[in-house]
Design an enzyme around this catalytic site. Structure first.
Site, PDB file in Angstrom:
ATOM      1  N   CYS A  43       0.778  -1.122   0.180  1.00 55.17           N
ATOM      2  CA  CYS A  43      -0.023   0.082   0.071  1.00 55.17           C
ATOM      3  C   CYS A  43       0.788   1.157   0.019  1.00 55.17           C
ATOM      4  O   CYS A  43       0.813   1.927  -0.895  1.00 55.17           O
ATOM      5  CB  CYS A  43      -0.974   0.083   1.131  1.00 55.17           C
ATOM      6  SG  CYS A  43      -1.921   1.621   1.443  1.00 55.17           S
ATOM      7  N   CYS A  48      -1.401   1.722  -3.249  1.00 56.04           N
ATOM      8  CA  CYS A  48      -2.354   2.515  -3.192  1.00 56.04           C
ATOM      9  C   CYS A  48      -1.861   3.999  -3.226  1.00 56.04           C
ATOM     10  O   CYS A  48      -2.298   4.927  -3.741  1.00 56.04           O
ATOM     11  CB  CYS A  48      -3.161   2.509  -1.968  1.00 56.04           C
ATOM     12  SG  CYS A  48      -3.372   0.817  -1.156  1.00 56.04           S
ATOM     13  N   LYS A  51       0.411   5.165  -6.100  1.00 59.25           N
ATOM     14  CA  LYS A  51      -0.376   5.205  -7.257  1.00 59.25           C
ATOM     15  C   LYS A  51      -1.460   6.599  -7.198  1.00 59.25           C
ATOM     16  O   LYS A  51      -1.637   7.131  -8.077  1.00 59.25           O
ATOM     17  CB  LYS A  51      -1.422   3.801  -7.167  1.00 59.25           C
ATOM     18  CG  LYS A  51      -2.474   3.570  -8.147  1.00 59.25           C
ATOM     19  CD  LYS A  51      -3.838   4.070  -7.942  1.00 59.25           C
ATOM     20  CE  LYS A  51      -4.360   3.585  -6.602  1.00 59.25           C
ATOM     21  NZ  LYS A  51      -4.855   2.355  -6.626  1.00 59.25           N
ATOM     22  N   TYR A 179      -8.583  -3.484 -11.990  1.00 58.93           N
ATOM     23  CA  TYR A 179      -8.301  -2.066 -11.350  1.00 58.93           C
ATOM     24  C   TYR A 179      -7.132  -1.705 -11.734  1.00 58.93           C
ATOM     25  O   TYR A 179      -6.880  -0.305 -12.076  1.00 58.93           O
ATOM     26  CB  TYR A 179      -8.914  -2.020 -10.056  1.00 58.93           C
ATOM     27  CG  TYR A 179      -8.062  -2.384  -9.017  1.00 58.93           C
ATOM     28  CD1 TYR A 179      -7.190  -1.396  -8.434  1.00 58.93           C
ATOM     29  CD2 TYR A 179      -7.881  -3.737  -8.627  1.00 58.93           C
ATOM     30  CE1 TYR A 179      -6.448  -1.796  -7.322  1.00 58.93           C
ATOM     31  CE2 TYR A 179      -7.183  -3.861  -7.579  1.00 58.93           C
ATOM     32  CZ  TYR A 179      -6.487  -3.034  -6.925  1.00 58.93           C
ATOM     33  OH  TYR A 179      -5.850  -3.243  -5.685  1.00 58.93           O
ATOM     34  N   GLU A 183      -6.211   1.731 -13.844  1.00 57.27           N
ATOM     35  CA  GLU A 183      -5.915   3.038 -13.294  1.00 57.27           C
ATOM     36  C   GLU A 183      -4.535   3.408 -13.894  1.00 57.27           C
ATOM     37  O   GLU A 183      -4.459   4.655 -14.226  1.00 57.27           O
ATOM     38  CB  GLU A 183      -5.427   2.529 -11.874  1.00 57.27           C
ATOM     39  CG  GLU A 183      -6.901   2.443 -10.888  1.00 57.27           C
ATOM     40  CD  GLU A 183      -6.399   2.126  -9.611  1.00 57.27           C
ATOM     41  OE1 GLU A 183      -7.584   2.122  -8.651  1.00 57.27           O
ATOM     42  OE2 GLU A 183      -5.594   1.493  -9.017  1.00 57.27           O
ATOM     43  N   HIS A 436     -27.109  20.095  -2.987  1.00 61.50           N
ATOM     44  CA  HIS A 436     -27.155  20.706  -4.137  1.00 61.50           C
ATOM     45  C   HIS A 436     -26.290  21.847  -4.423  1.00 61.50           C
ATOM     46  O   HIS A 436     -25.917  22.661  -3.193  1.00 61.50           O
ATOM     47  CB  HIS A 436     -28.690  21.393  -4.382  1.00 61.50           C
ATOM     48  CG  HIS A 436     -28.714  21.680  -5.812  1.00 61.50           C
ATOM     49  ND1 HIS A 436     -28.760  21.047  -6.896  1.00 61.50           N
ATOM     50  CD2 HIS A 436     -29.058  23.204  -6.264  1.00 61.50           C
ATOM     51  CE1 HIS A 436     -28.958  21.765  -8.061  1.00 61.50           C
ATOM     52  NE2 HIS A 436     -29.007  22.790  -7.671  1.00 61.50           N
ATOM     53  N   GLU A 441     -26.237  13.917  -5.493  1.00 66.98           N
ATOM     54  CA  GLU A 441     -27.449  14.286  -5.083  1.00 66.98           C
ATOM     55  C   GLU A 441     -28.443  13.403  -6.112  1.00 66.98           C
ATOM     56  O   GLU A 441     -29.493  12.906  -5.758  1.00 66.98           O
ATOM     57  CB  GLU A 441     -28.061  15.778  -5.363  1.00 66.98           C
ATOM     58  CG  GLU A 441     -27.974  16.263  -6.536  1.00 66.98           C
ATOM     59  CD  GLU A 441     -28.149  17.793  -6.460  1.00 66.98           C
ATOM     60  OE1 GLU A 441     -29.361  17.908  -6.295  1.00 66.98           O
ATOM     61  OE2 GLU A 441     -27.375  18.589  -7.166  1.00 66.98           O
TER      62      GLU A 441
HETATM   63  P1  FAD Z   1       1.454  -6.174   1.942  1.00 66.83           P
HETATM   64  O1  FAD Z   1       0.978  -4.669   2.054  1.00 66.83           O
HETATM   65  O2  FAD Z   1       1.811  -6.514   0.512  1.00 66.83           O
HETATM   66  O3  FAD Z   1       2.660  -6.334   2.960  1.00 66.83           O
HETATM   67  C1  FAD Z   1       3.320  -7.490   3.046  1.00 66.83           C
HETATM   68  C2  FAD Z   1       4.655  -7.282   3.431  1.00 66.83           C
HETATM   69  O4  FAD Z   1       5.315  -8.251   3.654  1.00 66.83           O
HETATM   70  C3  FAD Z   1       5.450  -6.548   2.418  1.00 66.83           C
HETATM   71  O5  FAD Z   1       6.034  -5.451   2.676  1.00 66.83           O
HETATM   72  C4  FAD Z   1       6.555  -7.632   2.026  1.00 66.83           C
HETATM   73  O6  FAD Z   1       7.827  -7.232   1.641  1.00 66.83           O
HETATM   74  C5  FAD Z   1       6.635  -8.389   3.334  1.00 66.83           C
HETATM   75  N1  FAD Z   1       7.187  -9.802   3.217  1.00 66.83           N
HETATM   76  C6  FAD Z   1       6.596 -10.786   2.208  1.00 66.83           C
HETATM   77  N2  FAD Z   1       7.199 -11.848   2.440  1.00 66.83           N
HETATM   78  C7  FAD Z   1       8.013 -11.571   3.578  1.00 66.83           C
HETATM   79  C8  FAD Z   1       8.811 -12.573   4.206  1.00 66.83           C
HETATM   80  N3  FAD Z   1       8.833 -13.869   3.891  1.00 66.83           N
HETATM   81  N4  FAD Z   1       9.715 -12.057   5.089  1.00 66.83           N
HETATM   82  C9  FAD Z   1       9.611 -10.628   5.534  1.00 66.83           C
HETATM   83  N5  FAD Z   1       8.810  -9.829   4.905  1.00 66.83           N
HETATM   84  C10 FAD Z   1       8.072 -10.331   3.883  1.00 66.83           C
HETATM   85  N6  FAD Z   1      -5.988  -1.103  -2.118  1.00 66.83           N
HETATM   86  C11 FAD Z   1      -6.730  -0.365  -1.563  1.00 66.83           C
HETATM   87  O7  FAD Z   1      -7.327  -0.468  -0.848  1.00 66.83           O
HETATM   88  N7  FAD Z   1      -7.001   0.798  -2.409  1.00 66.83           N
HETATM   89  C12 FAD Z   1      -6.234   0.921  -3.488  1.00 66.83           C
HETATM   90  O8  FAD Z   1      -6.401   2.189  -4.146  1.00 66.83           O
HETATM   91  C13 FAD Z   1      -4.835   0.112  -3.760  1.00 66.83           C
HETATM   92  N8  FAD Z   1      -4.324   0.246  -4.844  1.00 66.83           N
HETATM   93  C14 FAD Z   1      -3.368  -0.563  -5.093  1.00 66.83           C
HETATM   94  C15 FAD Z   1      -2.534  -0.464  -6.249  1.00 66.83           C
HETATM   95  C16 FAD Z   1      -1.437  -1.506  -6.590  1.00 66.83           C
HETATM   96  C17 FAD Z   1      -0.523  -0.778  -7.723  1.00 66.83           C
HETATM   97  C18 FAD Z   1      -1.188  -2.603  -6.007  1.00 66.83           C
HETATM   98  C19 FAD Z   1      -0.307  -3.535  -6.313  1.00 66.83           C
HETATM   99  C20 FAD Z   1      -2.238  -2.723  -4.861  1.00 66.83           C
HETATM  100  C21 FAD Z   1      -3.249  -1.884  -4.451  1.00 66.83           C
HETATM  101  N9  FAD Z   1      -3.924  -2.202  -3.339  1.00 66.83           N
HETATM  102  C22 FAD Z   1      -4.934  -1.152  -3.192  1.00 66.83           C
HETATM  103  C23 FAD Z   1      -4.133  -3.291  -2.639  1.00 66.83           C
HETATM  104  C24 FAD Z   1      -3.316  -3.070  -1.333  1.00 66.83           C
HETATM  105  O9  FAD Z   1      -2.031  -2.659  -1.343  1.00 66.83           O
HETATM  106  C25 FAD Z   1      -3.168  -4.517  -0.667  1.00 66.83           C
HETATM  107  O10 FAD Z   1      -4.340  -5.015  -0.472  1.00 66.83           O
HETATM  108  C26 FAD Z   1      -2.606  -4.268   0.675  1.00 66.83           C
HETATM  109  O11 FAD Z   1      -1.365  -3.712   0.682  1.00 66.83           O
HETATM  110  C27 FAD Z   1      -2.438  -5.760   1.557  1.00 66.83           C
HETATM  111  O12 FAD Z   1      -1.836  -5.618   2.739  1.00 66.83           O
HETATM  112  P2  FAD Z   1      -1.038  -6.866   3.341  1.00 66.83           P
HETATM  113  O13 FAD Z   1      -0.637  -6.502   4.626  1.00 66.83           O
HETATM  114  O14 FAD Z   1      -1.791  -8.352   3.044  1.00 66.83           O
HETATM  115  O15 FAD Z   1       0.354  -6.978   2.294  1.00 66.83           O
END
Ligand code: FAD
Length: 459
Positions: A43, A48, A51, A179, A183, A436, A441
């Site tokens: 994110c 997010c 982006k 999406y 986007e 309005h 609305e």
């Molecule tokens: P993540 O945020 O992906 O975090 C996982 C973390 O774990 C990462 O930092 C990764 O490096 C770390 N990791 C992974 N494996 C390991 C490991 N073995 N050891 C140590 N660290 C590890 N959602 C919205 O709600 N609104 C939006 O507008 C939106 N736009 C998006 C745009 C794009 C381009 C993308 C790709 C996604 C977007 N999303 C959006 C989705 C949103 O980013 C994810 O749903 C959200 O970040 C999920 O959170 P999470 O905690 O599951 O994983």
């Protein structure tokens, strides 16, 4: 002496992991978090947040056109990609720092490095060593899925790289219809890049309401995005002047860049799920119940790695529910029903509840209220149209779905979500007085049921 190094070990400092770790630590638990990349996760670092900055940057070109119709004369407008990237990276670094401080202030420890489960209570962190924990939370998120067998795929970028391109390409082919694809099509289009969107399905945004899907496609085309549907890559060829996308339908397209937005996959590679005995679904996601419990009794998983609803606020709520259940003695399951979502396409979309097709499948008879109109802002010029749609269960008059395409649609849908979550009916909705002049609305003033055009009738 404590049996384990920590009460909770969280793998992944993204939206879900950070929220769970902070709440658990605040409740007094000894918590550690491992992060292999940068704190903040998808994110904040490559999703997010950056982006949305790119959306803001790209919308300016559209605002400039509108400004002319309002009497402004503006000299030559030029966009500086490098200056934008520098600002964007500075803000992302600031936000990542805020996440780090929030974790530390809550008392959680942070370990930098890739973490791998070696058994149900042990995590091996690259460069740090083995740590044991009573409870483990997998919050490793997702990553772009790539069609590895596609010849020339090594020349394509994903959303990860799109945030750091050394220079803005003159032209780009974006493959995908989700999406993220639409986007980025809007972003690059707004920044002056020639965009071709190629999608193998019959329309973009599968799962969204069909009127929303076709409306967005029309609007994207009006803005100059070339949309090729029922079409997909056969290969990508590198030539002296750039890249050539060859499509299954026989034609081809030259561009400076090719971007794959053809799906995301749960990130479990190298995580050692098999060593801990954690079961996966057929799609490779960590399998969980409504309390985010895996099949191993001391291991949980939240967020994109579980492939439920892959959105930041959902990951955060799942992480919070886990911490509340396990560290505050208050069993809490996040309710995945009626979660609103936004697509920051141009124009943007706010969508909530059921599409018309899904509502008909689930409820049989439904009433549709639909408005298509020119937003007031474009009264002096521009041919953009907005769409507002309500899907109502005929028998109970409960509103099952609300869909908006137009300026501020994501902001509008956030508020509508409160009413739908409370089970609002159409008469209650209509009793709400309009604000309005606004686009929103229109949602509370639609009285006529929409009758779909009969086959063969001319529009
Ligand atoms: P993540 O945020 O992906 O975090 C996982 C973390 O774990 C990462 O930092 C990764 O490096 C770390 N990791 C992974 N494996 C390991 C490991 N073995 N050891 C140590 N660290 C590890 N959602 C919205 O709600 N609104 C939006 O507008 C939106 N736009 C998006 C745009 C794009 C381009 C993308 C790709 C996604 C977007 N999303 C959006 C989705 C949103 O980013 C994810 O749903 C959200 O970040 C999920 O959170 P999470 O905690 O599951 O994983």
């Amino acid at each position: 002496m404590a049996k384990y190094d920590y009460d909770l070990f969280v793998i992944g400092a993204g939206s879900g992991g950070v929220r769970a770790a902070r709440l658990a630590a605040i409740s007094g638990a000894r918590v550690a978090v491992a992060e292999e990349h940068r704190v903040g996760g998808t994110c904040v670092i490559r999703g997010c947040v950056p982006k949305k900055f790119m959306v803001y940057a790209s919308e300016v070109s559209h605002h400039l056109k509108t400004a002319k119709s309002y009497g402004w004369s503006i000299g030559e407008a030029k966009f500086d990609w490098e200056a934008f990237l520098a600002e964007k990276d500075q803000e992302i670094a600031r936000l990542s720092g805020v996440y780090v401080r929030n974790l530390q202030n809550a008392g959680a420890e942070l370990a930098h490095g890739k973490a791998r489960l070696t058994d149900a209570h042990t995590v091996e962190i690259e460069g740090v060593g083995a740590k044991t924990a009573d409870k483990i939370l997998i919050a490793t998120g997702g990553r772009p899925w790539m069609p590895k067998d596609l010849p020339g795929i090594e020349h394509a970028i994903t959303s990860n790289e799109a945030f750091h391109l050394p220079k803005l390409p003159k032209s780009i082919v974006i493959a995908g219809g989700g999406y993220i694809a639409v986007e980025f099509a809007g972003i690059f289009n707004g920044l002056g890049v020639e965009v071709t969107l190629v999608h193998r399905g019959p329309n973009v945004l599968r799962g969204f309401d069909d009127d929303v899907r076709s409306h967005l496609t029309e609007e994207m085309e009006k803005r100059g995005i070339k949309v090729m549907l029922a079409c997909q890559h056969k290969s990508i060829e590198k030539t002296a002047s750039g890249l050539v996308s060859h499509f299954t339908e026989g034609h081809h397209c030259e561009s400076e860049a090719v971007m794959m937005c053809v799906g995301r996959e749960p990130y479990v590679e190298g995580l050692g799920v098999e060593s801990a005995g954690v079961a996966l679904t057929e799609r490779g996601a960590v399998k969980v119940d409504e309390y985010s419990r895996t099949n191993v009794k001391n291991i949980w998983a939240v967020g994109d790695v579980t492939d439920r609803i892959n959105l930041t606020p959902v990951a955060i709520r799942e992480g919070a529910a886990f911490a509340e259940t396990e560290f505050s003695g208050n069993p809490t399951a996040f309710d995945h029903e009626t979660v609103a979502s936004a697509v920051f396409s141009q124009p943007p979309i706010g969508s909530l509840g059921l599409s018309e097709a899904d509502a008909r499948r689930q409820y049989g008879k439904v009433d549709i209220y639909l408005a298509r109109l020119k937003p007031m802002k474009y009264a002096f010029g521009g041919d953009e149209r907005s769409l507002l749609k309500l899907v109502v269960e005929a028998e109970t008059e409960r509103i099952l779905g609300c869909h908006v395409v137009g300026p501020d649609a994501p902001e509008i849908i956030q508020m509508a979500a409160i009413a739908l979550k409370m089970g609002v009916t159409k008469p209650q909705w209509d009793a709400t007085c309009a604000v309005h002049p606004t686009l929103a609305e229109e949602l509370v003033t639609m009285r006529e049921k929409h009758v779909p055009m009969a086959m063969g009738q001319v529009a």
